[in-house]
Write an enzyme that holds these catalytic residues in place. Sequence first.
Site, short mmCIF file in Angstrom:
data_model
loop_
_atom_site.label_atom_id
_atom_site.label_comp_id
_atom_site.label_asym_id
_atom_site.label_seq_id
_atom_site.Cartn_x
_atom_site.Cartn_y
_atom_site.Cartn_z
N GLY A 155 -0.24 19.21 -4.33
CA GLY A 155 0.83 18.48 -3.66
C GLY A 155 1.88 18.01 -4.65
O GLY A 155 2.12 18.65 -5.67
N ARG A 156 2.49 16.86 -4.36
CA ARG A 156 3.55 16.36 -5.23
C ARG A 156 3.07 16.16 -6.66
O ARG A 156 3.72 16.58 -7.62
CB ARG A 156 4.08 15.02 -4.70
CG ARG A 156 5.00 15.10 -3.52
CD ARG A 156 5.66 13.76 -3.27
NE ARG A 156 4.69 12.68 -3.24
CZ ARG A 156 4.97 11.41 -3.49
NH1 ARG A 156 6.19 11.05 -3.81
NH2 ARG A 156 4.02 10.48 -3.41
N ILE A 157 1.91 15.51 -6.82
CA ILE A 157 1.40 15.23 -8.16
C ILE A 157 0.81 16.49 -8.78
O ILE A 157 1.13 16.84 -9.92
CB ILE A 157 0.37 14.09 -8.11
CG1 ILE A 157 1.05 12.80 -7.65
CG2 ILE A 157 -0.31 13.90 -9.46
CD1 ILE A 157 0.11 11.63 -7.43
N SER A 176 -7.31 24.05 -2.74
CA SER A 176 -7.65 22.97 -1.81
C SER A 176 -7.89 23.64 -0.47
O SER A 176 -7.55 24.80 -0.27
CB SER A 176 -6.55 21.91 -1.71
OG SER A 176 -5.45 22.41 -0.98
N THR A 236 -7.58 11.29 -11.67
CA THR A 236 -6.65 10.17 -11.53
C THR A 236 -6.32 9.96 -10.05
O THR A 236 -5.36 9.27 -9.72
CB THR A 236 -5.34 10.43 -12.30
OG1 THR A 236 -4.76 11.67 -11.84
CG2 THR A 236 -5.60 10.53 -13.79
N ARG A 238 -8.82 9.62 -6.60
CA ARG A 238 -9.68 8.61 -5.98
C ARG A 238 -11.11 8.83 -6.46
O ARG A 238 -11.59 9.96 -6.52
CB ARG A 238 -9.62 8.70 -4.45
CG ARG A 238 -8.30 8.27 -3.84
CD ARG A 238 -8.07 6.78 -4.02
NE ARG A 238 -6.83 6.32 -3.38
CZ ARG A 238 -5.65 6.28 -3.97
NH1 ARG A 238 -5.53 6.70 -5.24
NH2 ARG A 238 -4.60 5.83 -3.32
N GLU A 267 -13.37 -1.64 -8.15
CA GLU A 267 -12.29 -2.06 -9.05
C GLU A 267 -11.92 -3.50 -8.78
O GLU A 267 -11.82 -3.90 -7.62
CB GLU A 267 -11.07 -1.16 -8.85
CG GLU A 267 -11.29 0.29 -9.24
CD GLU A 267 -10.04 1.14 -9.10
OE1 GLU A 267 -8.96 0.57 -8.81
OE2 GLU A 267 -10.14 2.36 -9.29
N HIS A 286 -7.39 2.15 -13.96
CA HIS A 286 -6.50 2.52 -12.85
C HIS A 286 -5.04 2.25 -13.22
O HIS A 286 -4.33 1.49 -12.56
CB HIS A 286 -6.87 1.79 -11.57
CG HIS A 286 -6.43 2.53 -10.34
ND1 HIS A 286 -7.03 2.40 -9.12
CD2 HIS A 286 -5.42 3.44 -10.16
CE1 HIS A 286 -6.44 3.18 -8.23
NE2 HIS A 286 -5.45 3.82 -8.85
#
Length: 319
Positions: A155-157, A176, A236, A238, A267, A286
Amino acid sequence: MRLRCAVLDDFQRAATRFADWSPLGDLVDVVAYDTHFADEDALAVALADADIVVTLRERVPFPASLLARLPRLKLLIASGMRNSVIDYAAAEAHGITVCGTASSSTPPVELTWALLLGLARGIVEESNALRANGPWQSTVGADLHGRRLGLLGLGRIGGRVAQVGLAFGMEVSAWSQNLTRERADEVGVRLAGSKEELLSESDFVSVHLALGDRTRGLLGAAELALLKPTAYLVNTSRAAIVDQDALLAALREGRIAGAGVDVFDTEPLPAGHPMRTAPRLLATPHLGYVSQANYATYYGQAVESIQAYLAGSPVRRLP
């Protein structure tokens, strides 16, 4: 009567440094908390007199049980335009408006590469040794050029991570469940035939998927066993996408060369958590979204959202 705005998890005391809250004038008192409230009871006490809450990412859940204990709350602002830990139906039932902010995908891309490069070149180990008058050169870096980078998610990242990999001269493949050949061709990477193929052929694997029913536990013990013993895993995205116990076992037993992790099952990470002492692990607290530009956006748009709400025209409403 002045309203009270609570800003949660402002660990770096950044909220008032990266945004100008003065437009709120005499209408709103802002109270920022630089510690994390670990349970619902503590949170309910702290927010009992809050009319507005600004929460950072998805670290603090707002279930129906908590919202019912916050009778004064009328505006909840979450950074980003997607938040899976807010009960929107309960918020609506209690008359709470929920708004979001913009969020840049650039910082997590950059952190992904910081972790990957840190692992590949032993940056932390070598820096610590140098500063402690330890051995001069104790690691042999893993090359990136000509090696295979496997991306779970494009996707975007993931797409931007792929572009950096290509610039390093890496062979980049992606997979994916919804990835199309057209998207892979658009980015200029190879579409892996299966998740198993991507894992077994890659020298570096990086996770860039949204968390959902189909991705939760996507990488368990069986999948991690497919990685080469010389491979590195970076997450990075989830924590729940990768089985934490399986990853810890793989690191302890030396079945993979290392992992870079920015996300955790709990967290902030509790003291004594096994992730704090796992071998072959480069871990950060995070930091994927934590950058000056993102904070300026988060808190600047939080101020805008409060102004808009007080004017009777809320903006960037969620979901």
